[in-house]
Design an enzyme around this catalytic site. Structure first.
Site, PDB file in Angstrom:
ATOM      1  N   LYS A   1       0.833  -1.197   0.000  1.00 58.38           N
ATOM      2  CA  LYS A   1       0.000   0.000   0.000  1.00 58.38           C
ATOM      3  C   LYS A   1       0.873   1.254   0.000  1.00 58.38           C
ATOM      4  CE  LYS A   1      -3.875   2.088   2.409  1.00 58.38           C
ATOM      5  NZ  LYS A   1      -4.598   2.506   1.206  1.00 58.38           N
TER       6      LYS A   1
ATOM      7  N   LYS B   1      -9.750   1.089   7.444  1.00 58.50           N
ATOM      8  CA  LYS B   1     -10.750   1.476   8.453  1.00 58.50           C
ATOM      9  C   LYS B   1     -12.022   0.637   8.339  1.00 58.50           C
ATOM     10  CE  LYS B   1     -14.349   4.232   6.796  1.00 58.50           C
ATOM     11  NZ  LYS B   1     -14.181   4.195   5.396  1.00 58.50           N
TER      12      LYS B   1
ATOM     13  N   LYS C   1     -15.521  -2.092   1.637  1.00 55.43           N
ATOM     14  CA  LYS C   1     -16.748  -1.892   2.421  1.00 55.43           C
ATOM     15  C   LYS C   1     -17.644  -3.127   2.331  1.00 55.43           C
ATOM     16  CE  LYS C   1     -16.529   2.976   1.411  1.00 55.43           C
ATOM     17  NZ  LYS C   1     -15.396   3.122   2.335  1.00 55.43           N
TER      18      LYS C   1
HETATM   19  P1  ADP Z   1     -14.470   6.340   2.088  1.00 54.81           P
HETATM   20  O1  ADP Z   1     -13.583   7.513   2.250  1.00 54.81           O
HETATM   21  O2  ADP Z   1     -15.826   6.545   2.679  1.00 54.81           O
HETATM   22  O3  ADP Z   1     -13.820   5.050   2.496  1.00 54.81           O
HETATM   23  P2  ADP Z   1     -14.098   5.584  -0.704  1.00 54.81           P
HETATM   24  O4  ADP Z   1     -13.827   6.639  -1.698  1.00 54.81           O
HETATM   25  O5  ADP Z   1     -12.983   4.718  -0.273  1.00 54.81           O
HETATM   26  O6  ADP Z   1     -14.812   6.291   0.529  1.00 54.81           O
HETATM   27  O7  ADP Z   1     -15.284   4.642  -1.253  1.00 54.81           O
HETATM   28  C1  ADP Z   1     -16.505   5.169  -1.702  1.00 54.81           C
HETATM   29  C2  ADP Z   1     -16.495   5.288  -3.220  1.00 54.81           C
HETATM   30  O8  ADP Z   1     -16.577   4.017  -3.823  1.00 54.81           O
HETATM   31  C3  ADP Z   1     -17.671   5.997  -3.828  1.00 54.81           C
HETATM   32  O9  ADP Z   1     -17.538   7.390  -3.758  1.00 54.81           O
HETATM   33  C4  ADP Z   1     -17.664   5.491  -5.282  1.00 54.81           C
HETATM   34  O10 ADP Z   1     -16.981   6.391  -6.114  1.00 54.81           O
HETATM   35  C5  ADP Z   1     -16.831   4.208  -5.212  1.00 54.81           C
HETATM   36  N1  ADP Z   1     -17.450   2.996  -5.747  1.00 54.81           N
HETATM   37  C6  ADP Z   1     -16.738   1.984  -6.284  1.00 54.81           C
HETATM   38  N2  ADP Z   1     -17.526   0.991  -6.679  1.00 54.81           N
HETATM   39  C7  ADP Z   1     -18.793   1.357  -6.403  1.00 54.81           C
HETATM   40  C8  ADP Z   1     -20.071   0.728  -6.574  1.00 54.81           C
HETATM   41  N3  ADP Z   1     -20.177  -0.475  -7.114  1.00 54.81           N
HETATM   42  N4  ADP Z   1     -21.163   1.394  -6.140  1.00 54.81           N
HETATM   43  C9  ADP Z   1     -21.060   2.614  -5.581  1.00 54.81           C
HETATM   44  N5  ADP Z   1     -19.883   3.259  -5.403  1.00 54.81           N
HETATM   45  C10 ADP Z   1     -18.748   2.635  -5.792  1.00 54.81           C
HETATM   46 MG    MG Z   2     -11.947   4.231   1.621  1.00 51.49          MG
END
Ligand code: ADP
Ligand code: MG
Length: 324
Positions: free
Chosen positions: A130, A214, A276
């Site tokens: 990473k 996280k 997530k």
């Molecule tokens: P966080 O800071 O909350 O961890 P991330 O940017 O890491 O947020 O993850 C959220 C992002 O994931 C969304 O803003 C979107 O752009 C992206 N994303 C990727 N794949 C998908 C999906 N299948 N459906 C919705 N969002 C997605």
């Molecule tokens: Mg993230």
């Protein structure tokens, strides 16, 4: 006191909305906005443990370290993790406290400095994957290497420090968090996925050169405490399959099996939505009575009412949204 407990994992967008709003005053405003929605949830009877990311904040501290290294000692990643838990935990606790006072809600907040145990033999420590901090020159990278960092050249973008992001095994302050939540406190914990620690040969805890995802750290806490709801608050209102393609389809609900199927088919980008969904899958497998929810801060309440958000529910008996 309600017995429904939720882990609410707030993403980077709850702290930094965009590149123009990275300063502390803007972070405080963003946190206040998210905390209003979390308070709405608490008013509806939820007991909440807030977890949060710290990626950009860790980057700022690394940069500050670099710029000041000629004059002040630099700080290792575990201490940087602790620093961000303190500063972000403070912002969240204060924002919630103020919101509770404004609404005459008689609740108190406690932010817990949380260590999370990693396996010192995790293969990630030998082969970190990473990237962390900004891109830099070969010369600067050699200096970092002398300080003990692994550095790697990233095709055309320069050199970067690389770090392990191992699977978290155990939340050291688990019982403290549980006791606080049982006593009716609103808790902030496992910030940034937790402060990375390992056990040495004597069984003592030591800070580790690692970062913890996280969403993974939050999933471990949610699973460990068998909470009713694991809510991931991020930048999108719902989760899609065929994301960003002409066939994009926003989902109201998926079962655990469907989530696994879509995950395997690559619908959720690694590094953003992937972790997530992985986190919620891990939670539902550990706690077959739980429910997962992904939405953005502004729609938390509507999502809890079943009007939006993407619910991830167990295959059996997961149909009822328990917020009525
Ligand atoms: P966080 O800071 O909350 O961890 P991330 O940017 O890491 O947020 O993850 C959220 C992002 O994931 C969304 O803003 C979107 O752009 C992206 N994303 C990727 N794949 C998908 C999906 N299948 N459906 C919705 N969002 C997605
Ligand atoms: Mg993230």
């Amino acid at each position: 006191m309600s017995d429904r407990v939720a882990v609410v994992a707030v993403g980077g967008n709850s702290l930094i909305t965009d590149k123009q709003h990275e300063d502390v005053a803007s972070q405080v405003r963003a946190v206040e906005e998210t905390c209003r929605h979390i308070t709405d949830m608490i008013e509806r009877g939820w007991n909440v443990i807030v977890t949060h990311g710290n990626g950009p904040q860790v980057g700022f501290i690394l940069r500050r370290n670099e710029l000041a290294a000629h004059e002040v000692h630099t700080t290792p990643l575990d201490v940087i993790g602790a620093d961000t838990q303190g500063s972000i935990g403070y912002m969240i606790a204060q924002a919630l406290d103020n919101e509770f006072r404004r609404r005459s809600i008689g609740r108190s907040v406690a932010a817990v400095v949380t260590q999370v145990l990693l396996d010192r033999n995790d293969p990630g420590f030998r082969n970190p994957t990473k990237g962390i901090g900004g891109f830099t020159t070969k010369e600067k990278a050699e200096e970092f290497a002398k300080e003990g960092w692994t550095v790697r050249e990233d095709a055309g973008r320069g050199w970067r420090r690389m770090i392990a992001s191992p699977i978290p095994l155990k939340i050291i302050e688990r019982d403290a968090i549980k006791a606080l939540i049982d006593a009716g406190f609103v808790v902030v914990g496992v910030g940034g996925g937790g402060i990375p620690v390992i056990e040495d040969e004597q069984g003592n805890l030591r800070g580790a050169m690692a970062v913890i995802d996280k969403d993974r750290g939050s999933a471990l806490l949610a699973s460990d405490l068998k909470v009713d709801l694991f809510l991931i608050s991020t930048a999108v209102e719902r989760v899609a399959i065929n994301y960003n393609t002409p066939n994009q389809q926003w989902l109201d609900r998926m079962t655990l099996s469907e989530a696994k199927k879509y995950y395997a088919a690559g619908h959720f980008l690694s590094g953003s939505m992937g972790p997530k969904i992985e986190a919620i899958i891990a939670f539902l497998e550990a706690n077959p009575k739980g429910q997962g929810l992904i939405t953005k801060p502004e729609t938390i309440v509507q999502a809890l009412d079943g009007e939006t958000g993407t619910w991830i529910v167990p295959d059996e008996g997961g149909g009822v949204i328990r917020n009525a």
